[in-house]
Design an enzyme around this catalytic site. Structure first.
Site, PDB file in Angstrom:
ATOM      1  CE  LYS A 132      -2.401  11.320   8.736  1.00  0.00           C
ATOM      2  NZ  LYS A 132      -1.189  12.023   9.234  1.00  0.00           N
ATOM      3  CD  GLN A 133     -11.521   9.122   6.301  1.00  0.00           C
ATOM      4  OE1 GLN A 133     -12.397   9.808   6.837  1.00  0.00           O
ATOM      5  NE2 GLN A 133     -11.439   8.978   4.991  1.00  0.00           N
TER       6      GLN A 133
END
Length: 297
Positions: free
Chosen positions: A20-21
């Site tokens: 997840k960015q």
């Protein structure tokens, strides 16, 4: 296309995993005329990112639509691409994820210093995925089915989101009584860990994960340990109406949490139970993390 809360699939051979960015989700539309950054609904982003305007020139004016995340501020920003929707007029949304990812990595996007391609991982066990997220300080992972097309504007079970839970054992130094049961009920527990010089350092309070029965049981147990002296090296912050009750620091709580804030306090902690097999002053567990993947909350 958006991920939905999910669980690890039984057969992971048909899936890839991305971290997840952190940042602002955006479509990057590049052509000879420059760069346009769009939100999920197709509208321009409300904020400008002049640090990314060089992308079109760096990539030779090629036409493409990328999906990714912007990190950093307006002028010192970076684009983390994780999907490609079209290249030179050829639409790719109906192609499977595995084909789009292969093409994405072949575009030599890193010719520009303000863009990178997010890594895609396969054939990793759950523990390895959790450790990978921890190493990169990600809050979780996104699973993407290899055969899945890209469905613009849809919440799709072909993309599943899992959070990374951290866990630790912490010493109970006090509690806040329940508002409707001031004598016995527990509203929240005040937690701490010992530092290198033996001071009990406050790390936050846990108020969720209890049942009504466990709140009453804890109130009864803690009532036997009440003391007038605050056991923490520095008194925990409290509102003017709160009246914490201190206890001798002999009990160890088992909690999950999402992250540790800049103030050193655990975020979104959840109660799991008491640990009767741990010495509260044992340095072997102090500050350790337990990692597990959990459906996104």
């Amino acid at each position: 296309m958006r991920a939905v809360p999910g669980r690890l699939p039984i057969n992971q051979r048909g899936w890839a995993w991305e971290l997840k960015q952190h940042g602002v989700r955006a479509l990057a539309v590049l052509d000879a005329g420059g760069l346009a950054l769009l939100a999920a609904d197709g509208a321009p982003l409300p904020r400008d990112y002049p640090g990314l305007t060089r992308l079109a020139d760096d990539l030779g004016g090629r036409r493409m639509v990328l999906d990714g995340v912007i990190s950093g501020g307006s002028r010192r920003s970076r684009y983390h691409a994780f999907d490609v929707l079209s290249v030179d007029g050829q639409k790719l949304v109906d192609e499977p994820y595995v084909v789009r990812r292969k093409l994405l990595t072949s575009l030599a996007l890193t010719r520009s210093p303000v863009i990178d391609v997010a890594a895609s991982h396969r054939n990793l066990a759950p523990a390895q995925l959790a450790q990978l997220a921890r190493v990169h300080k990600a809050t979780g992972i996104i699973g993407k089915r290899l055969a899945a097309p890209y469905r613009p504007g849809h919440d799709s079970p072909d993309w599943v989101e899992l959070d990374l839970l951290r866990g630790c054992e912490a010493v109970i130094g006090g509690w806040l009584p329940a508002e409707d049961d001031a004598d016995d009920g527990v509203r929240s527990l005040l937690l701490g860990v010992y530092d290198a010089v033996g001071r009990l350092v406050y790390i936050g309070r846990v108020a969720t994960g209890f049942t009504n029965a466990s709140r009453r049981a804890l109130g009864s147990i803690l009532g036997e340990l009440v003391t007038e002296r605050c056991p923490f090296g520095d008194r925990p912050p409290a509102s003017g109406r709160e009246r914490p009750r201190w206890v001798r620091p002999t009990l160890v709580a088992d909690v999950d949490y999402r992250a540790i804030g800049h103030d050193g306090l655990i975020r979104q902690p959840s109660w799991r139970g008491l640990r009767t097999d741990v010495d509260p002053r044992d340095p072997a567990w102090s500050g350790s993390l337990r990692l597990q993947l959990s459906p996104h909350a």
